[in-house]
Design an enzyme around this catalytic site. Structure first.
Site, PDB file in Angstrom:
ATOM      1  NE  ARG A 121      -4.036  -1.799   0.200  1.00 48.77           N
ATOM      2  CZ  ARG A 121      -4.085  -2.936  -0.094  1.00 48.77           C
ATOM      3  NH1 ARG A 121      -2.872  -3.450  -0.618  1.00 48.77           N
ATOM      4  NH2 ARG A 121      -5.081  -3.961   0.183  1.00 48.77           N
ATOM      5  CD  GLU A 152      -4.985   1.928   2.455  1.00 46.17           C
ATOM      6  OE1 GLU A 152      -4.056   2.333   1.418  1.00 46.17           O
ATOM      7  OE2 GLU A 152      -5.873   1.368   2.282  1.00 46.17           O
ATOM      8  CB  SER A 186      -8.314  -1.635   4.437  1.00 49.99           C
ATOM      9  OG  SER A 186      -8.655  -2.752   3.647  1.00 49.99           O
TER      10      SER A 186
HETATM   11  N1  EPU Z   1     -10.716 -10.484  10.182  1.00 52.35           N
HETATM   12  C1  EPU Z   1     -11.411 -10.601  11.520  1.00 52.35           C
HETATM   13  N2  EPU Z   1     -12.305  -9.655  11.598  1.00 52.35           N
HETATM   14  C2  EPU Z   1     -12.420  -8.643  10.694  1.00 52.35           C
HETATM   15  C3  EPU Z   1     -11.995  -8.736   9.367  1.00 52.35           C
HETATM   16  C4  EPU Z   1     -10.988  -9.687   9.367  1.00 52.35           C
HETATM   17  O1  EPU Z   1     -11.089 -11.491  12.402  1.00 52.35           O
HETATM   18  O2  EPU Z   1     -13.369  -7.944  10.956  1.00 52.35           O
HETATM   19  C5  EPU Z   1      -9.674 -11.571   9.952  1.00 52.35           C
HETATM   20  C6  EPU Z   1     -10.244 -12.633   8.860  1.00 52.35           C
HETATM   21  O3  EPU Z   1     -11.115 -13.625   9.622  1.00 52.35           O
HETATM   22  C7  EPU Z   1      -9.028 -13.171   8.137  1.00 52.35           C
HETATM   23  C8  EPU Z   1      -8.043 -11.976   8.383  1.00 52.35           C
HETATM   24  O4  EPU Z   1      -8.645 -11.046   9.250  1.00 52.35           O
HETATM   25  O5  EPU Z   1      -8.532 -14.245   8.872  1.00 52.35           O
HETATM   26  C9  EPU Z   1      -7.987 -11.193   6.841  1.00 52.35           C
HETATM   27  O6  EPU Z   1      -9.170 -10.768   6.677  1.00 52.35           O
HETATM   28  P1  EPU Z   1      -9.488 -10.421   4.966  1.00 52.35           P
HETATM   29  O7  EPU Z   1      -9.382 -11.513   3.944  1.00 52.35           O
HETATM   30  O8  EPU Z   1     -10.884  -9.747   5.072  1.00 52.35           O
HETATM   31  O9  EPU Z   1      -8.524  -9.448   4.517  1.00 52.35           O
HETATM   32  P2  EPU Z   1      -7.767  -8.035   5.547  1.00 52.35           P
HETATM   33  O10 EPU Z   1      -6.399  -8.361   5.511  1.00 52.35           O
HETATM   34  O11 EPU Z   1      -8.602  -7.549   6.382  1.00 52.35           O
HETATM   35  C10 EPU Z   1      -6.756  -7.223   2.989  1.00 52.35           C
HETATM   36  C11 EPU Z   1      -6.744  -5.676   2.505  1.00 52.35           C
HETATM   37  C12 EPU Z   1      -7.936  -5.616   1.575  1.00 52.35           C
HETATM   38  C13 EPU Z   1      -8.344  -6.693   0.648  1.00 52.35           C
HETATM   39  C14 EPU Z   1      -8.012  -8.152   1.425  1.00 52.35           C
HETATM   40  C15 EPU Z   1      -8.172  -9.219   0.559  1.00 52.35           C
HETATM   41  C16 EPU Z   1      -5.271  -4.274   3.544  1.00 52.35           C
HETATM   42  C17 EPU Z   1      -5.140  -3.137   4.391  1.00 52.35           C
HETATM   43  N3  EPU Z   1      -6.446  -4.644   3.306  1.00 52.35           N
HETATM   44  O12 EPU Z   1      -7.785  -7.078   4.026  1.00 52.35           O
HETATM   45  O13 EPU Z   1      -7.876  -4.393   0.605  1.00 52.35           O
HETATM   46  O14 EPU Z   1      -9.279  -6.747  -0.224  1.00 52.35           O
HETATM   47  O15 EPU Z   1      -6.939  -8.052   2.096  1.00 52.35           O
HETATM   48  O16 EPU Z   1      -6.817  -9.534  -0.174  1.00 52.35           O
HETATM   49  O17 EPU Z   1      -4.208  -4.707   3.133  1.00 52.35           O
HETATM   50  C18 EPU Z   1      -8.196  -2.213   0.987  1.00 52.35           C
HETATM   51  O18 EPU Z   1      -6.910  -1.988   0.959  1.00 52.35           O
HETATM   52  O19 EPU Z   1      -9.252  -1.242   0.993  1.00 52.35           O
HETATM   53  C19 EPU Z   1      -8.815  -3.324   0.728  1.00 52.35           C
HETATM   54  C20 EPU Z   1     -10.184  -3.559   1.092  1.00 52.35           C
END
Ligand code: EPU
Length: 336
Positions: free
Chosen positions: A160, A331, A235
């Site tokens: 990012r 972010e 995010s």
């Molecule tokens: N999780 C929780 N609670 C929540 C959300 C997530 O426990 O409320 C846990 C999930 O269970 C999972 C882990 O966190 O084990 C990861 O969650 P998720 O796959 O939703 O991905 P993320 O790390 O929260 C990142 C990116 C997203 C992208 C997704 C999918 C960042 C800051 N965000 O989110 O990007 O869509 O991975 O690859 O890196 C964005 O940048 O705007 C964005 C949406």
């Protein structure tokens, strides 16, 4: 090129924050941008408005960058070079690529915003970052009006992150992004559990790029709010990276904490999990809140101010810091 006065920016930012631009101009060509730069230097660029939190009225000249156009530059046996102008809607561009059977961007389906901002924060999702396909970025230097081409390497891409968020913040206006995509032999990134699950549900075992895109659209739609319906900026925080010692300490208290290994010494922890564990998920405070399906997404239920959302972000940061000793980094671009 007509300058307008006291224009509400509510429809120009996906958070739906109602602040005013003292002066506002829409730019639809590189020539018009270069002409503008001869007399105006103190600019605030807005395009898709998908990664910003506006705290107050904008005193600078707001430039709504709306330069459209897609050109197929060159095709080779396996690859194709495509350039898209900054004002093209990102998701529409991804879908256009899929219709042409050009591979590489399908995992980035349904990300809000326009093409011009994709290199700034190196958008990423489901195992792919846009840096993997960017060939070069064309930008105009604000100080001189001169065009500069940045190679992929010169963009200094990171998680990012890019040179456009750091050393060159506000120094250049991105007008065109050139992508190197695949025509045949697509590399399918379906390693994420959620993607595999969605594909299996539809009995797809050898997915095409269109199948991957459809799966991702389904996953994102189920977890992330549509900015057209509810103001948000995806995010709000980055996922923090901690060292092994910090990770082990937290894991000893929270055995079920999800994590990703970055390298031998560093671990990435999902900020969404940290925020949910602190009890914020689904909570509403006035017209602001934390999304019920993804705690990493802060939302505007309608009439929240940027300041109210920022206050909530700070409250979350303080709670996470106190609970886990981790400082969450914002972010989105917070604009004062
Ligand atoms: N999780 C929780 N609670 C929540 C959300 C997530 O426990 O409320 C846990 C999930 O269970 C999972 C882990 O966190 O084990 C990861 O969650 P998720 O796959 O939703 O991905 P993320 O790390 O929260 C990142 C990116 C997203 C992208 C997704 C999918 C960042 C800051 N965000 O989110 O990007 O869509 O991975 O690859 O890196 C964005 O940048 O705007 C964005 C949406």
């Amino acid at each position: 090129m007509k300058i307008q006065y006291n224009i509400s920016l509510k429809q120009y930012n996906t958070f739906g924050i109602d602040v005013n631009a003292e002066r506002f101009v829409e730019i639809t060509s590189v020539l018009a941008l270069k002409t503008l730069l001869k007399t105006e230097k103190d600019l605030f660029i807005i395009s898709g408005g998908s990664n910003m939190l506006l705290l107050s009225d904008i005193k600078k000249l707001v430039v709504f960058l709306n330069i459209e156009g897609i050109i197929i530059q060159e095709t080779q046996e396996n690859d194709v070079f495509v350039t898209a102008n900054a004002g093209e809607n990102w998701h529409d561009f991804v879908q256009w690529c899929i219709t042409q059977n050009y591979g590489g961007l399908e995992n980035l389906s349904l990300i809000p915003g326009n093409v011009g901002s994709c290199p700034i924060q190196n958008i990423g999702a489901y195992g792919v970052e846009v840096k993997d396909t960017i060939h070069q970025v064309t930008a105009i230097e604000v100080a001189t009006g001169k065009t500069r081409i940045f190679t992929n390497q010169e963009c200094n891409f990171g998680y990012r992150n890019s040179i456009f968020k750091n050393e060159l913040k506000d120094a250049y206006i991105i007008t065109t992004v050139a992508f190197k995509l695949t025509k045949t032999n697509h590399v399918i990134h379906d390693g994420y559990g959620a993607i595999q699950h969605a594909l299996k549900e539809n009995n797809i075992f050898s997915p095409s790029i269109a199948d991957v895109s459809k799966a991702i659209i389904a996953i994102r739609s189920s977890k992330l709010p549509d900015p057209k319906e509810i103001g948000n900026s995806g995010s709000f925080f980055k996922n923090p990276v901690v060292n092994n010692a910090v990770f082990k300490k937290i894991q000893s208290d929270y055995a079920d904490m999800p994590f990703y290994k970055v390298n031998d010494n560093e671990i990435k922890i999902p900020a969404g999990w940290l925020i949910e564990t602190c009890g914020f998920k689904g909570k509403r405070y006035g017209d602001t809140g934390v999304h019920q399906n993804q705690a990493l997404v802060l939302i505007n239920y309608g009439n929240a101010t940027g300041k109210e959302i920022y206050d909530l972000a700070q409250k979350i940061q303080a709670f996470v810091l106190k609970t886990f000793g981790i400082r969450l980094e914002i972010e989105v671009n917070v604009v004062n």
